[in-house]
Design a protein around this motif. Structure first.
Motif, mmCIF file in Angstrom:
data_model
loop_
_atom_site.group_PDB
_atom_site.id
_atom_site.type_symbol
_atom_site.label_atom_id
_atom_site.label_comp_id
_atom_site.label_asym_id
_atom_site.label_seq_id
_atom_site.Cartn_x
_atom_site.Cartn_y
_atom_site.Cartn_z
ATOM 1 N N GLN A 39 0.844 -1.191 0.000
ATOM 2 C CA GLN A 39 0.000 0.000 0.000
ATOM 3 C C GLN A 39 0.875 1.235 0.000
ATOM 4 O O GLN A 39 1.645 1.454 0.945
ATOM 5 C CB GLN A 39 -0.944 0.000 1.201
ATOM 6 N N ALA A 40 0.769 2.014 -1.067
ATOM 7 C CA ALA A 40 1.484 3.279 -1.177
ATOM 8 C C ALA A 40 0.590 4.388 -0.627
ATOM 9 O O ALA A 40 -0.638 4.245 -0.579
ATOM 10 C CB ALA A 40 1.853 3.547 -2.626
ATOM 11 N N PRO A 41 1.183 5.514 -0.221
ATOM 12 C CA PRO A 41 0.387 6.622 0.325
ATOM 13 C C PRO A 41 -0.699 7.067 -0.647
ATOM 14 O O PRO A 41 -0.437 7.294 -1.832
ATOM 15 C CB PRO A 41 1.422 7.719 0.536
ATOM 16 N N GLY A 42 -1.919 7.163 -0.141
ATOM 17 C CA GLY A 42 -3.025 7.618 -0.954
ATOM 18 C C GLY A 42 -3.591 6.592 -1.902
ATOM 19 O O GLY A 42 -4.488 6.901 -2.698
ATOM 20 N N LYS A 43 -3.091 5.373 -1.838
ATOM 21 C CA LYS A 43 -3.572 4.320 -2.736
ATOM 22 C C LYS A 43 -4.155 3.163 -1.949
ATOM 23 O O LYS A 43 -3.905 3.016 -0.752
ATOM 24 C CB LYS A 43 -2.429 3.828 -3.626
ATOM 25 N N GLU A 44 -4.928 2.339 -2.644
ATOM 26 C CA GLU A 44 -5.494 1.160 -2.008
ATOM 27 C C GLU A 44 -4.438 0.069 -1.875
ATOM 28 O O GLU A 44 -3.444 0.044 -2.604
ATOM 29 C CB GLU A 44 -6.687 0.651 -2.822
ATOM 30 N N ARG A 45 -4.702 -0.843 -0.972
ATOM 31 C CA ARG A 45 -3.822 -1.986 -0.804
ATOM 32 C C ARG A 45 -3.935 -2.866 -2.046
ATOM 33 O O ARG A 45 -5.043 -3.207 -2.472
ATOM 34 C CB ARG A 45 -4.207 -2.771 0.451
ATOM 35 N N GLU A 46 -2.790 -3.229 -2.622
ATOM 36 C CA GLU A 46 -2.815 -4.007 -3.850
ATOM 37 C C GLU A 46 -2.069 -5.324 -3.704
ATOM 38 O O GLU A 46 -1.082 -5.433 -2.964
ATOM 39 C CB GLU A 46 -2.219 -3.206 -5.019
ATOM 40 N N PHE A 47 -2.557 -6.305 -4.426
ATOM 41 C CA PHE A 47 -1.991 -7.641 -4.416
ATOM 42 C C PHE A 47 -0.614 -7.653 -5.060
ATOM 43 O O PHE A 47 -0.407 -7.008 -6.095
ATOM 44 C CB PHE A 47 -2.928 -8.577 -5.168
ATOM 45 N N VAL A 48 0.303 -8.393 -4.451
ATOM 46 C CA VAL A 48 1.648 -8.555 -5.005
ATOM 47 C C VAL A 48 1.882 -10.016 -5.415
ATOM 48 O O VAL A 48 2.230 -10.298 -6.555
ATOM 49 C CB VAL A 48 2.722 -8.118 -3.995
ATOM 50 N N THR A 105 -6.656 -15.539 -3.770
ATOM 51 C CA THR A 105 -7.401 -14.412 -4.282
ATOM 52 C C THR A 105 -6.501 -13.191 -4.246
ATOM 53 O O THR A 105 -5.611 -13.095 -3.392
ATOM 54 C CB THR A 105 -8.684 -14.150 -3.481
ATOM 55 N N SER A 106 -6.743 -12.262 -5.153
ATOM 56 C CA SER A 106 -5.989 -11.013 -5.154
ATOM 57 C C SER A 106 -6.719 -9.921 -4.385
ATOM 58 O O SER A 106 -6.242 -8.799 -4.308
ATOM 59 C CB SER A 106 -5.741 -10.561 -6.594
ATOM 60 N N ARG A 107 -7.888 -10.258 -3.836
ATOM 61 C CA ARG A 107 -8.656 -9.279 -3.070
ATOM 62 C C ARG A 107 -8.182 -9.273 -1.617
ATOM 63 O O ARG A 107 -8.176 -10.310 -0.959
ATOM 64 C CB ARG A 107 -10.147 -9.593 -3.113
#
Length: 124
Positions: A39-48, A105-107
């Motif tokens: 999770q980058a600042p101002g962004k949603e948590r994303e799958f890696v 899942t990537s969610r």
């Protein structure tokens, strides 16, 4: 309950490598899938990336495919994320998650337990 503790983050330059670790405790993980998110600042948590604990099947986000490798050590109940050829856009807080399912899942909402996160900063 599953407790997760991440480590290994830091400040590196573009092109460098880092290895993140996620130590799990509290449950046996045979019925779990482990995932790394960021999770980058101002962004949603994303799958890696994710790995099925039993069998080791892995999945990767397109943005890290070929650069990152997820693995696990059954004897240490630990999941790793080897990150090579790091880019400034990889800068984020990296979280380890545990999902009570053998299906990935990537969610992020599909994961039941989370660690506290570890900061990765890549300078250009």
């Amino acid at each position: 309950q599953v407790q997760l503790v991440e480590s290994g983050g830091g400040l590196v330059q573009a092109g460098d490598s880092l290895r993140l670790s996620c130590a799990a405790s509290g449950r046996t993980l045979n019925d779990y899938t482990m995932g790394w998110f960021r999770q980058a600042p101002g962004k949603e948590r994303e799958f890696v990336a994710s790995i099925r604990w039993s069998g080791g099947i892995t999945y990767y986000a397109d943005s890290v495919k070929g650069r990152f490798t997820i693995s696990r050590d059954n004897t240490k109940n630990t999941v790793f994320l080897q990150m090579n050829s790091l880019k400034p856009e990889d800068t984020a807080v990296y979280y380890c998650g545990a999902r009570y399912s053998v299906f990935s899942t990537s969610r992020s909402t599909g994961y039941n337990y989370w660690g506290q996160g570890t900061q990765v900063t890549v300078s250009s």
